[in-house]
Enzyme design. Structure first.
Site, PDB file in Angstrom:
ATOM      1  N   TYR A  33       0.821  -1.215   0.000  1.00  0.00           N
ATOM      2  CA  TYR A  33       0.000   0.000   0.000  1.00  0.00           C
ATOM      3  C   TYR A  33       0.855   1.265   0.000  1.00  0.00           C
ATOM      4  O   TYR A  33       0.686   2.151   0.828  1.00  0.00           O
ATOM      5  CB  TYR A  33      -0.953  -0.004   1.209  1.00  0.00           C
ATOM      6  CG  TYR A  33      -1.764  -1.273   1.322  1.00  0.00           C
ATOM      7  CD1 TYR A  33      -2.717  -1.583   0.356  1.00  0.00           C
ATOM      8  CD2 TYR A  33      -1.563  -2.172   2.363  1.00  0.00           C
ATOM      9  CE1 TYR A  33      -3.453  -2.759   0.430  1.00  0.00           C
ATOM     10  CE2 TYR A  33      -2.302  -3.344   2.445  1.00  0.00           C
ATOM     11  CZ  TYR A  33      -3.236  -3.626   1.474  1.00  0.00           C
ATOM     12  OH  TYR A  33      -3.967  -4.793   1.557  1.00  0.00           O
ATOM     13  N   TYR A  57     -13.418  -7.150   4.662  1.00  0.00           N
ATOM     14  CA  TYR A  57     -12.146  -7.229   3.941  1.00  0.00           C
ATOM     15  C   TYR A  57     -11.800  -8.699   3.720  1.00  0.00           C
ATOM     16  O   TYR A  57     -11.805  -9.488   4.671  1.00  0.00           O
ATOM     17  CB  TYR A  57     -11.005  -6.546   4.715  1.00  0.00           C
ATOM     18  CG  TYR A  57      -9.695  -6.687   3.986  1.00  0.00           C
ATOM     19  CD1 TYR A  57      -9.428  -5.918   2.859  1.00  0.00           C
ATOM     20  CD2 TYR A  57      -8.757  -7.647   4.373  1.00  0.00           C
ATOM     21  CE1 TYR A  57      -8.252  -6.090   2.147  1.00  0.00           C
ATOM     22  CE2 TYR A  57      -7.571  -7.816   3.666  1.00  0.00           C
ATOM     23  CZ  TYR A  57      -7.330  -7.040   2.555  1.00  0.00           C
ATOM     24  OH  TYR A  57      -6.175  -7.209   1.835  1.00  0.00           O
ATOM     25  N   ASP A 111     -14.542 -16.402   6.703  1.00  0.00           N
ATOM     26  CA  ASP A 111     -13.154 -16.009   6.470  1.00  0.00           C
ATOM     27  C   ASP A 111     -12.484 -15.774   7.826  1.00  0.00           C
ATOM     28  O   ASP A 111     -12.632 -14.712   8.432  1.00  0.00           O
ATOM     29  CB  ASP A 111     -13.122 -14.749   5.596  1.00  0.00           C
ATOM     30  CG  ASP A 111     -11.698 -14.297   5.273  1.00  0.00           C
ATOM     31  OD1 ASP A 111     -10.750 -14.858   5.862  1.00  0.00           O
ATOM     32  OD2 ASP A 111     -11.541 -13.380   4.446  1.00  0.00           O
ATOM     33  N   LYS A 159      -2.739 -16.082   7.686  1.00  0.00           N
ATOM     34  CA  LYS A 159      -2.029 -15.261   8.669  1.00  0.00           C
ATOM     35  C   LYS A 159      -1.325 -16.071   9.765  1.00  0.00           C
ATOM     36  O   LYS A 159      -0.178 -16.443   9.589  1.00  0.00           O
ATOM     37  CB  LYS A 159      -2.984 -14.206   9.227  1.00  0.00           C
ATOM     38  CG  LYS A 159      -3.361 -13.181   8.146  1.00  0.00           C
ATOM     39  CD  LYS A 159      -3.871 -11.872   8.695  1.00  0.00           C
ATOM     40  CE  LYS A 159      -3.801 -10.797   7.637  1.00  0.00           C
ATOM     41  NZ  LYS A 159      -5.064 -10.510   6.954  1.00  0.00           N
TER      42      LYS A 159
HETATM   43  C1  LIG Z   1      -5.440 -10.473   5.551  1.00  0.00           C
HETATM   44  C2  LIG Z   1      -6.755 -11.020   5.187  1.00  0.00           C
HETATM   45  C3  LIG Z   1      -6.970 -11.629   3.937  1.00  0.00           C
HETATM   46  C4  LIG Z   1      -5.905 -11.691   2.862  1.00  0.00           C
HETATM   47  O1  LIG Z   1      -4.793 -12.434   3.245  1.00  0.00           O
HETATM   48  P1  LIG Z   1      -3.386 -12.229   2.474  1.00  0.00           P
HETATM   49  O2  LIG Z   1      -2.510 -13.294   3.046  1.00  0.00           O
HETATM   50  O3  LIG Z   1      -2.931 -10.842   2.794  1.00  0.00           O
HETATM   51  O4  LIG Z   1      -3.655 -12.420   1.033  1.00  0.00           O
HETATM   52  C5  LIG Z   1      -8.219 -12.157   3.682  1.00  0.00           C
HETATM   53  N1  LIG Z   1      -9.200 -12.097   4.591  1.00  0.00           N
HETATM   54  C6  LIG Z   1      -9.040 -11.534   5.806  1.00  0.00           C
HETATM   55  C7  LIG Z   1     -10.158 -11.534   6.787  1.00  0.00           C
HETATM   56  C8  LIG Z   1      -7.808 -10.970   6.140  1.00  0.00           C
HETATM   57  O5  LIG Z   1      -7.646 -10.375   7.332  1.00  0.00           O
END
Ligand SMILES: *Cc1c(COP(=O)(O)O)cnc(C)c1O
Length: 432
Positions: free
Chosen positions: A22, A150, A251, A280
């Protein structure tokens, strides 16, 4: 020993040629050069030792340089660092998957590995599409979600990020149109009002027949605004999805592995999603890896109908080094009272951050699990505030109006106190 001119030269090169997240190609300010990191501390080449308030974006849950994860990586490296995953498998992936399945909601039975969270989301969306194709219902091919979400930066993941305030507004006219319901308004810990779901129900009523899946971050909307919503919302959403025959994709990339005070945030609502994404913290933040988990039902339907295979296969799928790191991270999770630890972090964050409410520039302070958020009334000058944090020994990266902390889940009380003190001092010295 790196001298000051050496450091400046390295950073000047970095600034000219290395594109950071970013950021403009050549940013106004250079980055900070990291020399080493151990536990919850990041050692800069310039001499400052910073306590890490953001676990490198939710990921480094056990701290840096943990001997158990390091050893797992080195041991695997000496066996082999990679093999293709088509037709071949390995002990690291098997052991990881066995452990992962003991932690996730019980209906999830199939694990599809990939290299990043965004890709795991793309895979989840493709799974949902293939599911309805296999069911002989190809019109079910669009997605619904809530505002302020997100889900990553790749193409279809972007299409389900917040359409207005998200980071992706500029791409909107090139993205697939998805359906957006209002974001949850009932906050975690406050009174539940069933009308919060009205917008979701109207959407499902209108578009259910063409929806493949509803994707949502369980309980915590992370990068879209750090909002904590009521578990009843998720519970009722899951019930509606099942009534309207829409798959539920949870997610858990940010929330998974204890961050919210439950192993997975879905547990707050007792919800078993059809598809779940993790990333993550999966490897303890040591190497890139993510996964998309599917229910037995989703796996069976995709596999028993033409074309009989799931059409996805990343080159580095199930990478053994990543799998070994992830497995070691899960071992640490299973061997430690991580959820109890998060409860302690939560109590301390609440106590330490709530006084920020007295600051006239602060709009709201909220804490859930090991996530602390100070929402300002105005967007902050990040460079300025970050410099104040660094001067107080803290690494944190505010964005927009949000100053947020998501420390390593193993952060000790004295370390957390130091972190909170640094943030509060930085904040009180801040004037835009
Ligand atoms: C960070 C994140 C993503 C994307 O993961 P990347 O490893 O950065 O591609 C997708 N969904 C959520 C909820 C996130 O916090």
């Amino acid at each position: 020993m790196t001298t000051q001119p050496d450091i400046e030269q390295l950073l000047a090169f970095d600034r000219q040629h290395i594109w950071h997240p970013y950021s403009p190609a050549v940013p106004a300010q250079p980055c900070h050069l990291v020399e080493s990191a151990r536990g919850v501390y990041i050692q800069l080449a310039s001499g400052e030792k910073l306590i890490d308030g953001v676990s490198s974006w939710w990921a480094v849950i056990h701290g840096y340089n943990h001997p158990h994860i390091n050893k797992a990586i080195v041991d695997q490296l000496h066996k082999f660092s990679h093999v293709m995953f088509a037709g071949l498998t390995h002990r690291a992936a098997i052991s990881l998957t066995r452990n992962l399945l003991t932690l996730v909601p019980a209906n999830l039975q199939h694990v599809f590995y990939s290299d990043s969270g965004s890709v795991a989301v793309e895979i989840a969306m493709k799974m949902a599409l293939q599911y309805w194709h296999a069911m002989g219902r190809p019109p079910k091919c669009t997605f619904a979600t809530v505002r302020s979400g997100y889900h990553g930066d790749t193409w279809h993941a972007m299409s389900v990020c917040d359409p207005q305030d998200g980071m992706h507004t500029i791409f909107n006219n090139r993205l697939t149109i998805q359906h957006f319901a209002d974001e949850p308004h009932c906050r975690f810990g406050e009174t539940w009002d069933a009308r919060d779901l009205d917008s979701v129900e109207a959407l499902l009523e209108q578009y259910g027949a063409e929806l493949a899946a509803f994707i949502i971050e369980p309980i915590v909307q992370g990068a879209g605004g750090m909002r904590f919503y009521h578990p009843e919302y998720l519970k009722a959403l899951a019930a509606l999805c099942s009534r309207y025959e829409v798959l539920l994709i949870a997610d858990e990339i940010a929330t998974g592995f204890g961050r919210t005070g439950r192993m997975f945030a879905c547990e707050w609502a007792g919800v078993q999603p059809d598809i779940m994404t993790v990333g993550k913290g999966l490897t303890g933040g040591y190497v890139p890896m993510a996964a998309t988990l599917a229910s037995a039902q989703v796996g069976a339907v995709i596999s028993q109908n033409a074309p009989g295979i799931f059409i996805h296969g990343p080159t580095f799928m199930g990478n053994p080094i990543a799998a070994a790191a992830a497995n070691a991270s899960l071992e640490l999770i299973m061997d430690s009272p991580i959820v109890a630890n998060v409860a302690c972090i939560e109590a301390q964050l609440k106590q330490g951050l709530m006084p920020a409410r007295d600051n006239p520039a602060v709009a709201d302070v909220r804490v859930l699990g090991a996530i602390g958020v100070i929402e300002m009334k105005e967007a902050v000058d990040r460079e300025k505030l970050q410099a104040l944090f660094i001067a107080n020994g803290v690494w944190a990266r505010p964005f927009g109006k949000l100053v947020y902390l998501m420390p390593a889940l193993i952060m000790a009380p004295d370390e957390l106190e130091k972190l909170i003190r640094g943030v509060m001092k930085g904040l009180s010295a801040y004037a835009p």
